[in-house]
Design a protein around this motif. Structure first.
Motif, PDB file in Angstrom:
ATOM      1  N   LEU A 225       0.823  -1.203   0.000  1.00 33.74           N
ATOM      2  CA  LEU A 225       0.000   0.000   0.000  1.00 33.74           C
ATOM      3  C   LEU A 225       0.861   1.258   0.000  1.00 33.74           C
ATOM      4  CD1 LEU A 225      -2.805  -0.972   2.552  1.00 33.74           C
ATOM      5  CD2 LEU A 225      -3.106  -0.577   0.101  1.00 33.74           C
ATOM      6  N   ILE A 226       1.910   1.250   0.871  1.00 35.04           N
ATOM      7  CA  ILE A 226       2.765   2.440   0.996  1.00 35.04           C
ATOM      8  C   ILE A 226       3.502   2.706  -0.317  1.00 35.04           C
ATOM      9  CG2 ILE A 226       4.848   3.299   2.144  1.00 35.04           C
ATOM     10  CD1 ILE A 226       3.760   1.931   4.716  1.00 35.04           C
ATOM     11  N   ARG A 227       3.995   1.636  -0.938  1.00 40.46           N
ATOM     12  CA  ARG A 227       4.758   1.826  -2.185  1.00 40.46           C
ATOM     13  C   ARG A 227       3.843   2.250  -3.348  1.00 40.46           C
ATOM     14  NH1 ARG A 227      10.110  -1.988  -2.301  1.00 40.46           N
ATOM     15  NH2 ARG A 227      10.752  -1.514  -0.173  1.00 40.46           N
ATOM     16  N   GLN A 228       2.605   1.757  -3.319  1.00 39.90           N
ATOM     17  CA  GLN A 228       1.659   2.226  -4.344  1.00 39.90           C
ATOM     18  C   GLN A 228       1.434   3.735  -4.200  1.00 39.90           C
ATOM     19  OE1 GLN A 228      -1.861  -0.147  -3.849  1.00 39.90           O
ATOM     20  NE2 GLN A 228      -1.028  -1.919  -4.960  1.00 39.90           N
ATOM     21  N   TYR A 229       1.336   4.191  -2.935  1.00 36.86           N
ATOM     22  CA  TYR A 229       1.160   5.617  -2.713  1.00 36.86           C
ATOM     23  C   TYR A 229       2.399   6.398  -3.146  1.00 36.86           C
ATOM     24  CZ  TYR A 229       1.567   9.980  -0.165  1.00 36.86           C
ATOM     25  OH  TYR A 229       1.802  11.289   0.161  1.00 36.86           O
ATOM     26  N   LEU A 230       3.605   5.908  -2.778  1.00 33.03           N
ATOM     27  CA  LEU A 230       4.844   6.610  -3.110  1.00 33.03           C
ATOM     28  C   LEU A 230       5.018   6.784  -4.618  1.00 33.03           C
ATOM     29  CD1 LEU A 230       7.312   4.967  -0.535  1.00 33.03           C
ATOM     30  CD2 LEU A 230       6.390   7.291  -0.471  1.00 33.03           C
ATOM     31  N   SER A 231       4.542   5.805  -5.391  1.00 35.62           N
ATOM     32  CA  SER A 231       4.706   5.873  -6.844  1.00 35.62           C
ATOM     33  C   SER A 231       3.861   6.997  -7.449  1.00 35.62           C
ATOM     34  CB  SER A 231       4.326   4.533  -7.482  1.00 35.62           C
ATOM     35  OG  SER A 231       2.955   4.249  -7.236  1.00 35.62           O
ATOM     36  N   THR A 232       2.881   7.502  -6.660  1.00 33.72           N
ATOM     37  CA  THR A 232       2.024   8.577  -7.181  1.00 33.72           C
ATOM     38  C   THR A 232       2.497   9.961  -6.766  1.00 33.72           C
ATOM     39  OG1 THR A 232       0.572   8.530  -5.246  1.00 33.72           O
ATOM     40  CG2 THR A 232       0.036   7.019  -7.049  1.00 33.72           C
ATOM     41  N   VAL A 233       3.533  10.045  -5.855  1.00 36.16           N
ATOM     42  CA  VAL A 233       4.001  11.332  -5.351  1.00 36.16           C
ATOM     43  C   VAL A 233       5.088  11.860  -6.264  1.00 36.16           C
ATOM     44  CG1 VAL A 233       5.019  12.543  -3.390  1.00 36.16           C
ATOM     45  CG2 VAL A 233       3.433  10.667  -2.992  1.00 36.16           C
ATOM     46  N   SER A 234       4.899  13.086  -6.783  1.00 31.88           N
ATOM     47  CA  SER A 234       5.867  13.644  -7.730  1.00 31.88           C
ATOM     48  C   SER A 234       7.188  14.010  -7.078  1.00 31.88           C
ATOM     49  CB  SER A 234       5.255  14.888  -8.401  1.00 31.88           C
ATOM     50  OG  SER A 234       4.939  15.855  -7.402  1.00 31.88           O
ATOM     51  N   GLY A 235       7.179  14.294  -5.769  1.00 34.81           N
ATOM     52  CA  GLY A 235       8.410  14.671  -5.084  1.00 34.81           C
ATOM     53  C   GLY A 235       9.309  13.495  -4.756  1.00 34.81           C
ATOM     54  N   VAL A 236       8.835  12.254  -4.943  1.00 34.98           N
ATOM     55  CA  VAL A 236       9.623  11.057  -4.647  1.00 34.98           C
ATOM     56  C   VAL A 236      10.364  10.640  -5.902  1.00 34.98           C
ATOM     57  CG1 VAL A 236       9.547   8.637  -3.954  1.00 34.98           C
ATOM     58  CG2 VAL A 236       8.063  10.310  -2.826  1.00 34.98           C
ATOM     59  N   SER A 237      11.702  10.629  -5.836  1.00 30.73           N
ATOM     60  CA  SER A 237      12.493  10.244  -7.002  1.00 30.73           C
ATOM     61  C   SER A 237      12.775   8.746  -7.032  1.00 30.73           C
ATOM     62  CB  SER A 237      13.807  11.019  -7.015  1.00 30.73           C
ATOM     63  OG  SER A 237      14.563  10.718  -5.847  1.00 30.73           O
ATOM     64  N   HIS A 238      12.851   8.129  -5.860  1.00 26.90           N
ATOM     65  CA  HIS A 238      13.206   6.698  -5.836  1.00 26.90           C
ATOM     66  C   HIS A 238      12.847   6.126  -4.465  1.00 26.90           C
ATOM     67  CE1 HIS A 238      16.089   3.313  -5.154  1.00 26.90           C
ATOM     68  NE2 HIS A 238      15.692   3.014  -6.402  1.00 26.90           N
ATOM     69  N   TYR A 239      12.469   4.845  -4.448  1.00 25.45           N
ATOM     70  CA  TYR A 239      12.274   4.141  -3.169  1.00 25.45           C
ATOM     71  C   TYR A 239      12.704   2.697  -3.352  1.00 25.45           C
ATOM     72  CZ  TYR A 239       7.876   2.795  -5.475  1.00 25.45           C
ATOM     73  OH  TYR A 239       6.949   2.338  -6.363  1.00 25.45           O
ATOM     74  N   ALA A 240      13.199   2.101  -2.246  1.00 22.09           N
ATOM     75  CA  ALA A 240      13.712   0.725  -2.310  1.00 22.09           C
ATOM     76  C   ALA A 240      13.816   0.168  -0.896  1.00 22.09           C
ATOM     77  CB  ALA A 240      15.083   0.711  -2.991  1.00 22.09           C
ATOM     78  N   ASP A 241      14.097  -1.161  -0.819  1.00 22.97           N
ATOM     79  CA  ASP A 241      14.308  -1.794   0.483  1.00 22.97           C
ATOM     80  C   ASP A 241      15.581  -1.257   1.123  1.00 22.97           C
ATOM     81  OD1 ASP A 241      12.062  -3.278   0.100  1.00 22.97           O
ATOM     82  OD2 ASP A 241      13.107  -5.130  -0.481  1.00 22.97           O
ATOM     83  N   GLU A 242      15.571  -1.204   2.447  1.00 21.51           N
ATOM     84  CA  GLU A 242      16.769  -0.847   3.190  1.00 21.51           C
ATOM     85  C   GLU A 242      17.795  -1.965   3.055  1.00 21.51           C
ATOM     86  OE1 GLU A 242      19.123   0.908   4.293  1.00 21.51           O
ATOM     87  OE2 GLU A 242      18.063   2.049   5.863  1.00 21.51           O
ATOM     88  N   HIS A 243      19.038  -1.634   3.318  1.00 20.55           N
ATOM     89  CA  HIS A 243      20.094  -2.653   3.274  1.00 20.55           C
ATOM     90  C   HIS A 243      19.754  -3.765   4.267  1.00 20.55           C
ATOM     91  CE1 HIS A 243      24.075  -4.516   3.706  1.00 20.55           C
ATOM     92  NE2 HIS A 243      24.370  -3.944   2.542  1.00 20.55           N
ATOM     93  N   ILE A 244      20.125  -4.989   3.905  1.00 18.45           N
ATOM     94  CA  ILE A 244      19.754  -6.165   4.709  1.00 18.45           C
ATOM     95  C   ILE A 244      20.260  -6.043   6.142  1.00 18.45           C
ATOM     96  CG2 ILE A 244      21.815  -7.495   4.064  1.00 18.45           C
ATOM     97  CD1 ILE A 244      18.233  -8.861   4.548  1.00 18.45           C
ATOM     98  N   GLN A 245      21.414  -5.365   6.323  1.00 24.44           N
ATOM     99  CA  GLN A 245      21.974  -5.213   7.671  1.00 24.44           C
ATOM    100  C   GLN A 245      21.142  -4.286   8.542  1.00 24.44           C
ATOM    101  OE1 GLN A 245      25.992  -3.884   7.186  1.00 24.44           O
ATOM    102  NE2 GLN A 245      26.793  -5.926   6.728  1.00 24.44           N
ATOM    103  N   PHE A 246      20.367  -3.384   7.915  1.00 28.48           N
ATOM    104  CA  PHE A 246      19.626  -2.380   8.664  1.00 28.48           C
ATOM    105  C   PHE A 246      18.113  -2.590   8.631  1.00 28.48           C
ATOM    106  CE2 PHE A 246      23.493  -0.260   7.016  1.00 28.48           C
ATOM    107  CZ  PHE A 246      24.156  -0.097   8.225  1.00 28.48           C
ATOM    108  N   GLY A 247      17.658  -3.758   8.219  1.00 30.09           N
ATOM    109  CA  GLY A 247      16.228  -4.024   8.273  1.00 30.09           C
ATOM    110  C   GLY A 247      15.665  -4.654   7.016  1.00 30.09           C
ATOM    111  N   GLY A 248      16.357  -4.545   5.904  1.00 24.24           N
ATOM    112  CA  GLY A 248      15.928  -5.213   4.671  1.00 24.24           C
ATOM    113  C   GLY A 248      14.546  -4.786   4.222  1.00 24.24           C
ATOM    114  N   ALA A 249      13.705  -5.777   3.894  1.00 24.05           N
ATOM    115  CA  ALA A 249      12.385  -5.520   3.322  1.00 24.05           C
ATOM    116  C   ALA A 249      11.403  -4.933   4.326  1.00 24.05           C
ATOM    117  CB  ALA A 249      11.814  -6.820   2.744  1.00 24.05           C
ATOM    118  N   GLY A 250      11.761  -4.901   5.595  1.00 25.36           N
ATOM    119  CA  GLY A 250      10.868  -4.322   6.605  1.00 25.36           C
ATOM    120  C   GLY A 250      10.901  -2.807   6.624  1.00 25.36           C
ATOM    121  N   ILE A 251      11.840  -2.212   5.879  1.00 22.89           N
ATOM    122  CA  ILE A 251      11.985  -0.758   5.852  1.00 22.89           C
ATOM    123  C   ILE A 251      12.098  -0.297   4.404  1.00 22.89           C
ATOM    124  CG2 ILE A 251      13.430   1.202   6.553  1.00 22.89           C
ATOM    125  CD1 ILE A 251      14.385  -0.517   8.890  1.00 22.89           C
TER     126      ILE A 251
END
Length: 569
Positions: free
Chosen positions: A537-563
């Motif tokens: 849900l959050i990523r679907q919303y982020l894809s619609t925001v013009s101010g967001v240039s990129h989003y991705a999973d956090e590094h595995i050491q710092f939380g991975g797919a949970g962040i």
């Protein structure tokens, strides 16, 4: 008329007599400062500051005070043998004990200290004074012996015996022997008693037998006067030689008497006096030491309390200093972020941005790795400086103000330089000096640049450069302050774990809007892994925001797919 009311009249008469009796007791108690002590259901005398009430009233008329009596009789020391000089107060002690105990058992209040404890006796036997009778053919000694016979026959462990000048009235040697034999019987029957005497053998008996204790009426040898104080534990001296010398008996008579009795007796009496004197001296020393110890304990307790208070204050100051340091760090962080945003807007290389961020990280790491000792030393120095500053301010306040300011007190005019925040004289719009050419300066008021003469400009009260970036002619001061406060308090992470979908989306929407508004480059959204619904849900919303240039999973050491890490334009 009265005959039918005779029973009521008699009853009223008895009632009035009883009320008058109670009033008389209370009035006497007020006169003598009497009270009801603690009464124990046993045979006991533990009196402090007891006073003979009649003697007290008599001396009060002449403006004198009674020396109070401290006395204790219990199961371990039942019989007290009081010795000491003539007119030293032995008989007064005896009569005080007898009168107060009898008053108490008659239901009267007695004059002593409230911490005293009293007991009850079944019988009180008294042998005081000369009961000589010509009619009954009784001599002084015969009357004493008659009383001794009655006492020995009737006394028990619940009795109190009061005898004045025990064994007196006959030849001293046989009188002393009979008195010792009678005293032995009293002690065997475990009776209580107070006995006055001059006989040495009775003093020795008290020293050698359990249940019997010596007491002395104190005498000041230097002033040659009785102190009227009872001291339990040591026998007293009769001070016969000293008293005879004070009265003025010829010295040759005193010398003959001393020779007759023998130097050994005189020396023994002198040693006894010295012992009593030394005991008084050391007792006084002990009282002084107790007082000093009490004062010392109170001082130590006060110092400990003050030290705890200081430690508490120190911790509070360190805590405040750390909070101040954290606030300054956050402010520094905001400044650096603002600088990075400015560089980015100026289309600088990403490598410079990365280096600036790395410097910030190194700065935080170096601050965290400081040892607590170094921190405390720095804080202590800071506290000293603050204290000096406060003192200077205080001294300034105390200085008298002059009516007119002298030229030396007038503030110095600081010339305008590149980068300063300025405004036109008489205007409120704030700009930043971009360039200076001679007497002219190029000033940026928001997005508008203009050339102005230097003498028309004055420095603005704004102290931070970050404020000058945000303040323009089109933004009010209040709005700018709100934005600056929001930037300082903004957290780059948001945690939506456990929220429902619509709650999470609303929170993320506000969060991203604020981040874009204050110019953040990167933020993180903690949504957890779970079923992955929140993440989708959050990523679907982020894809619609013009101010967001990129989003991705956090590094595995710092939380991975949970962040989800979000980069903003």
């Amino acid at each position: 008329i009265l005959r039918p009311s005779i029973p009521e009249i008699l009853q009223s008469y008895e009632f009035l007599a009883e009320v008058d009796f109670i009033r008389a007791k209370s009035y006497f108690a007020i006169q003598t400062n009497s009270l009801k002590p603690a009464i124990e259901n046993e045979q006991l005398l533990d009196w402090t500051m007891a006073v003979h009430p009649l003697l007290q009233l008599s001396l009060a008329k002449h403006g004198k005070k009674v020396v109070p009596l401290d006395i204790e009789l219990n199961q371990k020391q039942r019989i007290l043998i009081i010795s000491g000089p003539n007119a030293g107060g032995k008989s007064v002690c005896l009569k005080t004990v007898g009168l107060l105990q009898y008053m108490l058992q008659c239901g009267m209040l007695i004059p002593l200290h409230e911490r005293s404890h009293t007991g009850i006796f079944s019988n009180i036997f008294i042998d005081i004074g000369d009961e000589q009778s010509i009619e009954d053919d009784l001599s002084t000694y015969s009357s004493h012996l008659t009383n001794m016979k009655i006492m020995m026959k009737s006394c028990n462990e619940r009795s109190l015996i009061l005898i004045d000048e025990f064994g007196g009235g006959t030849e001293p040697q046989i009188g002393g022997a009979i008195a010792e034999a009678v005293l032995k019987r009293f002690n065997q029957k475990r009776t209580f008693g107070v006995i006055t005497t001059h006989y040495q053998n009775l003093k020795h008996f008290a020293e050698d037998h359990e249940g019997v204790v010596n007491g002395a009426m104190l005498y000041d040898r230097h002033l040659m006067q009785a102190l009227f104080q009872l001291q339990i534990g040591n026998p007293g001296s009769s001070f016969a030689i000293e008293i005879a010398r004070k009265i003025g008996l010829p010295e040759d008579v005193i010398a003959d008497a001393s020779e007759i009795v023998g130097s050994e007796y005189i020396n023994a009496d002198k040693y006894l006096q010295d012992i009593v004197r030394d005991k008084r001296y050391w007792e006084g020393k002990r009282q002084t030491i107790r007082q000093r110890e009490k004062q010392m304990e109170e001082t130590i307790a006060r110092y400990q309390s003050e030290m705890e208070e200081l430690q508490k204050s120190r911790k509070e100051i360190i805590k405040q200093a750390k909070e101040e340091a954290e606030r300054m760090l956050q402010e520094s962080n905001a400044r650096i972020e603002n600088t990075i945003r400015t560089i980015k807007e100026a289309q600088a290389e990403k490598e410079k941005t990365r280096l600036a961020r790395q410097e910030l990280t190194d700065f935080r790491t170096s601050l965290d790795t400081l040892t607590s000792k170094e921190q405390e030393e720095k804080i202590a120095r800071k506290m000293e400086k603050l204290k000096e500053k406060q003192e200077r301010k205080k001294n300034k306040k105390n200085e008298p103000k002059t009516a007119t300011a002298t030229p030396s007190n007038s503030p110095k005019v600081i010339p305008v330089t590149v980068g300063d925040n300025v405004k036109l004289k008489g205007q409120t719009s704030i700009g930043q000096v971009m360039e200076i050419n001679g007497k002219n300066a190029t000033v940026a008021f928001g997005s508008i640049k203009t050339t102005v003469k230097l003498d028309r400009l004055e420095r603005s009260n704004v102290t931070t450069k970050t404020e000058s970036f945000a303040k323009t002619t089109f933004v009010s001061s209040q709005t700018h302050d709100q934005m600056y406060e929001k930037k300082l308090n903004f957290k780059q992470d948001i945690d939506v774990r456990g929220m429902r979908g619509d709650e999470a989306l609303q929170a993320v929407t506000y969060f991203i809007d604020d981040a874009i508004l204050i110019g953040m480059d990167r933020v993180r959204i903690l949504h957890g892994t779970g079923t992955g619904i929140l993440r989708t849900l959050i990523r679907q919303y982020l894809s619609t925001v013009s101010g967001v240039s990129h989003y991705a999973d956090e590094h595995i050491q710092f939380g991975g797919a949970g962040i989800t890490v979000v980069d903003l334009d």
